[in-house]
Design an enzyme around this catalytic site. Structure first.
Site, PDB file in Angstrom:
ATOM      1  N   HIS A   1     -24.337 -19.302   5.655  1.00 21.23           N
ATOM      2  CA  HIS A   1     -23.426 -18.274   5.182  1.00 21.23           C
ATOM      3  C   HIS A   1     -23.705 -16.936   5.852  1.00 21.23           C
ATOM      4  O   HIS A   1     -24.861 -16.574   6.016  1.00 21.23           O
ATOM      5  CB  HIS A   1     -23.580 -18.125   3.658  1.00 21.23           C
ATOM      6  CG  HIS A   1     -22.562 -17.246   3.058  1.00 21.23           C
ATOM      7  ND1 HIS A   1     -21.231 -17.608   2.952  1.00 21.23           N
ATOM      8  CD2 HIS A   1     -22.654 -15.994   2.548  1.00 21.23           C
ATOM      9  CE1 HIS A   1     -20.572 -16.609   2.383  1.00 21.23           C
ATOM     10  NE2 HIS A   1     -21.403 -15.631   2.137  1.00 21.23           N
TER      11      HIS A   1
ATOM     12  N   TYR B   1      -3.638 -31.969  26.815  1.00 17.31           N
ATOM     13  CA  TYR B   1      -4.772 -31.043  26.908  1.00 17.31           C
ATOM     14  C   TYR B   1      -4.512 -29.906  27.903  1.00 17.31           C
ATOM     15  O   TYR B   1      -4.684 -28.731  27.595  1.00 17.31           O
ATOM     16  CB  TYR B   1      -6.001 -31.783  27.451  1.00 17.31           C
ATOM     17  CG  TYR B   1      -6.801 -32.611  26.510  1.00 17.31           C
ATOM     18  CD1 TYR B   1      -6.396 -33.894  26.142  1.00 17.31           C
ATOM     19  CD2 TYR B   1      -8.023 -32.136  26.033  1.00 17.31           C
ATOM     20  CE1 TYR B   1      -7.185 -34.677  25.326  1.00 17.31           C
ATOM     21  CE2 TYR B   1      -8.819 -32.916  25.220  1.00 17.31           C
ATOM     22  CZ  TYR B   1      -8.393 -34.190  24.861  1.00 17.31           C
ATOM     23  OH  TYR B   1      -9.182 -34.964  24.054  1.00 17.31           O
TER      24      TYR B   1
ATOM     25  N   CYS C   1     -14.455 -32.017  37.107  1.00 17.71           N
ATOM     26  CA  CYS C   1     -15.034 -31.200  36.031  1.00 17.71           C
ATOM     27  C   CYS C   1     -15.569 -29.877  36.561  1.00 17.71           C
ATOM     28  O   CYS C   1     -15.231 -28.811  36.062  1.00 17.71           O
ATOM     29  CB  CYS C   1     -16.133 -31.992  35.322  1.00 17.71           C
ATOM     30  SG  CYS C   1     -17.047 -31.012  34.129  1.00 17.71           S
TER      31      CYS C   1
ATOM     32  N   LYS D   1     -11.954 -24.007  34.004  1.00 15.53           N
ATOM     33  CA  LYS D   1     -11.018 -23.813  32.887  1.00 15.53           C
ATOM     34  C   LYS D   1     -11.662 -22.996  31.782  1.00 15.53           C
ATOM     35  O   LYS D   1     -11.103 -22.033  31.275  1.00 15.53           O
ATOM     36  CB  LYS D   1     -10.555 -25.190  32.387  1.00 15.53           C
ATOM     37  CG  LYS D   1      -9.647 -25.229  31.191  1.00 15.53           C
ATOM     38  CD  LYS D   1     -10.335 -25.226  29.855  1.00 15.53           C
ATOM     39  CE  LYS D   1     -11.405 -26.253  29.677  1.00 15.53           C
ATOM     40  NZ  LYS D   1     -10.926 -27.609  29.514  1.00 15.53           N
TER      41      LYS D   1
ATOM     42  N   CYS E   1     -13.043 -28.842  33.729  1.00 14.53           N
ATOM     43  CA  CYS E   1     -13.719 -28.273  32.559  1.00 14.53           C
ATOM     44  C   CYS E   1     -14.359 -26.906  32.804  1.00 14.53           C
ATOM     45  O   CYS E   1     -14.164 -25.980  32.018  1.00 14.53           O
ATOM     46  CB  CYS E   1     -14.828 -29.209  32.076  1.00 14.53           C
ATOM     47  SG  CYS E   1     -14.560 -30.948  32.367  1.00 14.53           S
TER      48      CYS E   1
ATOM     49  N   GLU F   1      -3.972 -25.870  27.187  1.00 14.16           N
ATOM     50  CA  GLU F   1      -5.059 -24.986  27.619  1.00 14.16           C
ATOM     51  C   GLU F   1      -4.552 -23.934  28.608  1.00 14.16           C
ATOM     52  O   GLU F   1      -4.880 -22.743  28.489  1.00 14.16           O
ATOM     53  CB  GLU F   1      -6.192 -25.816  28.241  1.00 14.16           C
ATOM     54  CG  GLU F   1      -6.918 -26.647  27.197  1.00 14.16           C
ATOM     55  CD  GLU F   1      -8.099 -27.440  27.750  1.00 14.16           C
ATOM     56  OE1 GLU F   1      -8.936 -27.860  26.953  1.00 14.16           O
ATOM     57  OE2 GLU F   1      -8.183 -27.650  28.982  1.00 14.16           O
TER      58      GLU F   1
ATOM     59  N   GLU G   1     -19.334 -23.444   7.494  1.00  9.56           N
ATOM     60  CA  GLU G   1     -19.766 -23.846   6.145  1.00  9.56           C
ATOM     61  C   GLU G   1     -18.619 -24.441   5.331  1.00  9.56           C
ATOM     62  O   GLU G   1     -18.848 -25.170   4.365  1.00  9.56           O
ATOM     63  CB  GLU G   1     -20.413 -22.676   5.389  1.00  9.56           C
ATOM     64  CG  GLU G   1     -19.471 -21.571   5.001  1.00  9.56           C
ATOM     65  CD  GLU G   1     -20.173 -20.422   4.276  1.00  9.56           C
ATOM     66  OE1 GLU G   1     -20.997 -20.691   3.394  1.00  9.56           O
ATOM     67  OE2 GLU G   1     -19.890 -19.252   4.601  1.00  9.56           O
TER      68      GLU G   1
HETATM   69  P1  NDP Z   1      -2.296 -35.888  28.941  1.00 17.05           P
HETATM   70  O1  NDP Z   1      -2.141 -37.319  29.162  1.00 17.05           O
HETATM   71  O2  NDP Z   1      -3.237 -35.368  27.925  1.00 17.05           O
HETATM   72  O3  NDP Z   1      -0.880 -35.238  28.657  1.00 17.05           O
HETATM   73  C1  NDP Z   1       0.197 -35.442  29.498  1.00 17.05           C
HETATM   74  C2  NDP Z   1       1.402 -34.756  28.891  1.00 17.05           C
HETATM   75  O4  NDP Z   1       2.486 -34.805  29.810  1.00 17.05           O
HETATM   76  C3  NDP Z   1       1.866 -35.427  27.607  1.00 17.05           C
HETATM   77  O5  NDP Z   1       2.294 -34.410  26.740  1.00 17.05           O
HETATM   78  C4  NDP Z   1       3.023 -36.289  28.078  1.00 17.05           C
HETATM   79  O6  NDP Z   1       3.997 -36.472  27.098  1.00 17.05           O
HETATM   80  C5  NDP Z   1       3.602 -35.443  29.184  1.00 17.05           C
HETATM   81  N1  NDP Z   1       4.271 -36.232  30.208  1.00 17.05           N
HETATM   82  C6  NDP Z   1       3.812 -37.309  30.854  1.00 17.05           C
HETATM   83  N2  NDP Z   1       4.723 -37.767  31.750  1.00 17.05           N
HETATM   84  C7  NDP Z   1       5.793 -36.949  31.656  1.00 17.05           C
HETATM   85  C8  NDP Z   1       7.051 -36.912  32.290  1.00 17.05           C
HETATM   86  N3  NDP Z   1       7.391 -37.802  33.228  1.00 17.05           N
HETATM   87  N4  NDP Z   1       7.911 -35.934  31.956  1.00 17.05           N
HETATM   88  C9  NDP Z   1       7.578 -35.025  31.018  1.00 17.05           C
HETATM   89  N5  NDP Z   1       6.406 -35.014  30.369  1.00 17.05           N
HETATM   90  C10 NDP Z   1       5.517 -35.964  30.685  1.00 17.05           C
HETATM   91  O7  NDP Z   1      -2.610 -35.333  30.399  1.00 17.05           O
HETATM   92  P2  NDP Z   1      -3.204 -33.965  30.912  1.00 17.05           P
HETATM   93  O8  NDP Z   1      -2.680 -33.884  32.299  1.00 17.05           O
HETATM   94  O9  NDP Z   1      -2.968 -32.839  29.990  1.00 17.05           O
HETATM   95  O10 NDP Z   1      -4.759 -34.244  30.914  1.00 17.05           O
HETATM   96  C11 NDP Z   1      -5.293 -35.453  31.473  1.00 17.05           C
HETATM   97  C12 NDP Z   1      -6.551 -35.833  30.756  1.00 17.05           C
HETATM   98  O11 NDP Z   1      -7.607 -34.989  31.165  1.00 17.05           O
HETATM   99  C13 NDP Z   1      -6.504 -35.691  29.240  1.00 17.05           C
HETATM  100  O12 NDP Z   1      -5.913 -36.790  28.618  1.00 17.05           O
HETATM  101  C14 NDP Z   1      -7.949 -35.552  28.895  1.00 17.05           C
HETATM  102  O13 NDP Z   1      -8.518 -36.812  28.763  1.00 17.05           O
HETATM  103  C15 NDP Z   1      -8.526 -34.842  30.106  1.00 17.05           C
HETATM  104  N6  NDP Z   1      -8.753 -33.414  29.802  1.00 17.05           N
HETATM  105  C16 NDP Z   1      -9.663 -33.084  28.861  1.00 17.05           C
HETATM  106  C17 NDP Z   1      -9.876 -31.759  28.546  1.00 17.05           C
HETATM  107  C18 NDP Z   1     -10.865 -31.401  27.485  1.00 17.05           C
HETATM  108  O14 NDP Z   1     -11.695 -32.225  27.147  1.00 17.05           O
HETATM  109  N7  NDP Z   1     -10.802 -30.196  26.923  1.00 17.05           N
HETATM  110  C19 NDP Z   1      -9.157 -30.675  29.206  1.00 17.05           C
HETATM  111  C20 NDP Z   1      -8.210 -31.151  30.160  1.00 17.05           C
HETATM  112  C21 NDP Z   1      -8.019 -32.464  30.442  1.00 17.05           C
HETATM  113  P3  NDP Z   1       3.860 -37.581  25.926  1.00 17.05           P
HETATM  114  O15 NDP Z   1       2.904 -37.032  24.916  1.00 17.05           O
HETATM  115  O16 NDP Z   1       5.254 -37.701  25.416  1.00 17.05           O
HETATM  116  O17 NDP Z   1       3.367 -38.811  26.599  1.00 17.05           O
END
Ligand code: NDP
Length: 453
Positions: A438, A180, A44, A52, A49, A184, A443
């Site tokens: 407002h 996510y 984080c 980012k 976080c 982002e 709102e």
């Molecule tokens: P996520 O699990 O959110 O997303 C992973 C993405 O990669 C999905 O779109 C998935 O597709 C795709 N994917 C997974 N495996 C493959 C593959 N082999 N080939 C192609 N595409 C693939 O992971 P992130 O890495 O984005 O983030 C991890 C976690 O970190 C998040 O889930 C969240 O909990 C946390 N986070 C929170 C944030 C916040 O609160 N603002 C900011 C950043 C991270 P599919 O959907 O088809 O599975």
């Protein structure tokens, strides 16, 4: 508590959850050590976080400069220069400041910080370098790490870890993934003027979010110039100097200056020796715990990203407090994973809490859906073509608001307050009887009168 051991608790990993557990336990009188091999504050603070959000702020500035003209400010946009190394250096200085705060927080509560890589040699012993430390309880809070799919050329694909220290910004970038981190970073790069393509294997990114939110965000991101390619993956990457050739599954070849994978994260348990001691890992590699963070080994607990619960800092913080109370307090306390509010800091940002429309229908609720789309007031004079979305998912039987979803500026800030109402079981009638502030975007959440479905 046993005096035979060096400590009452050794926490492995000084991230959000580990530090919170260590501090709370030390405040309860426990003798606590934290082992950390990398940086205080974990993902984080160092590569998640915090940096980012700083990058998101940085990437917004160009929009602000463009918007200035509508408010009478003459900003010579053709002479605006952006200094990426300066942003990274300033961000690094802020992270170092936060690392120092984490160190002081731990030291001031009497927690011993042990720098190095931990291995468990038995159920009560942690080895760091040449030294063994014993403890009544050991908590694994080692977090998670980005995964890059196994494709030829994967070694030249960056992850969020490296993006935070990128020496130079390329002119073009490919972001792989649809969660996510992908959306982002696509927003950050596009905001900083990088021609950005996001590749996602499915037919619409942000799987699991409300359908309206996903479609709306897609449209807004396209308007901001992010190129979205769906139904594709990367098959291989070739690199020559800072030039990358990306072979896509649809036969297309992309030329770009950077390839970043944001394709999920895995539990970071390498080298700990957990399975040798009988700690179980799930099929996807997470440490298996019960509702009280207990692994199969009585003295070993685990929390945070490493156990596969939602990978969010506030979740890990709450887990740390619950576990500390269990180990060194009155032994009570449970985690409540319902209605976890979350924000995605894409541009415009997303805020969400409670059930999506799809989840609520799946659960068998008869629903009323309220939705409002509008241009935020700030963009009226500037002429920016950006819209906001607000949506409430209401149970038609008891009038309870099951979910609130938003896309637009400050979505996270607005959703935090709504989360209290939803957690408290507020009804739509109570939303309606709440006076608006407002003029704000927020709102809208208390003035949506007519259901759209
Ligand atoms: P996520 O699990 O959110 O997303 C992973 C993405 O990669 C999905 O779109 C998935 O597709 C795709 N994917 C997974 N495996 C493959 C593959 N082999 N080939 C192609 N595409 C693939 O992971 P992130 O890495 O984005 O983030 C991890 C976690 O970190 C998040 O889930 C969240 O909990 C946390 N986070 C929170 C944030 C916040 O609160 N603002 C900011 C950043 C991270 P599919 O959907 O088809 O599975």
């Amino acid at each position: 508590m046993s005096d035979q051991q060096d400590f009452d608790l050794i926490v492995i990993g000084a991230g959000s959850g580990g530090v919170r557990l260590a501090r709370m336990s030390a405040q309860r009188g426990a003798r606590v050590a934290v082992v950390e091999s990398r940086y205080l504050g974990g993902t984080c603070v160092n590569v998640g976080c915090v940096p980012k959000k700083l990058f998101v702020y940085g990437s917004h500035v160009h929009d602000e400069l463009e918007d200035a003209a509508g408010y009478g400010w003459q900003v010579p946009l053709d002479d605006v220069r952006f200094d990426w190394p300066r942003l990274v250096a300033n961000k690094n200085a802020e992270i170092e400041r936060l690392n120092g705060i984490y160190r002081r927080l731990l030291e001031s509560t009497g927690v011993t910080i042990i720098e190095g890589t931990a291995t468990l040699s038995d159920a009560h012993t942690v080895v760091v370098g040449d030294t063994s430390y014993t403890a009544k309880h050991i908590t694994v809070a080692t977090g998670s790490w980005p995964v890059v799919p196994d494709v030829p050329g994967k070694e030249c694909i960056l992850t969020s870890n490296e993006m935070f220290y990128l020496p130079q910004l390329p002119k073009q970038a490919v972001v792989w993934g649809g969660g996510y981190i992908a959306v982002e970073f696509a927003g950050i790069l596009a905001g900083l003027g990088v021609e950005t393509t996001l590749l996602y294997r499915g037919d619409l990114f942000l799987r699991g979010f409300d359908g309206d939110v996903r479609r709306f965000t897609e449209n807004e991101m396209r308007k901001k110039g992010v190129i979205l390619k769906y139904g594709v993956t990367i098959e291989s990457v070739d690199a020559e100097n800072a030039h990358y050739r990306v072979q896509l599954s649809n036969g297309e070849v992309m030329e770009t200056g950077l390839v970043m994978a944001a394709t999920g994260r895995r539990a970071l348990v390498d080298g700990l020796g957990l399975t040798d001691l009988g700690v179980q890992l799930s099929a996807s590699g997470y440490v298996v715990v019960d509702d009280h963070f207990q692994t199969a080994v009585p003295s070993i607990t685990a929390l945070g990203d490493v156990i596969g619960t939602p990978q969010l800092t506030p979740v890990a913080l709450a887990q740390g407090m619950v576990l500390s109370r269990r180990l060194f307090g009155d032994g009570q306390g449970e985690m409540d994973y319902s209605a976890i509010p979350t924000a995605v800091f894409c541009q415009p940002s997303i805020g969400t809490v409670g059930l999506t429309e799809e989840e609520a229908r799946e659960a068998g609720h008869r629903l009323r859906i309220y939705r409002s789309e509008f241009r935020p007031m700030k963009y009226t004079l500037s002429g920016r073509d950006e819209r906001s979305l607000m949506k409430l998912v209401v149970d038609d039987e008891n009038d309870r608001v099951l979910g609130a979803h938003m896309v637009g500026p400050d979505a996270g800030e607005i959703t935090q307050g709504l989360a209290i109402a939803i957690k408290a079981g507020a009804t739509k009638a109570q939303f309606d009887s709440t006076l608006g502030i407002h003029p704000t975007s927020a709102e809208e959440f208390v003035t949506m009168r007519e259901p759209v479905a």
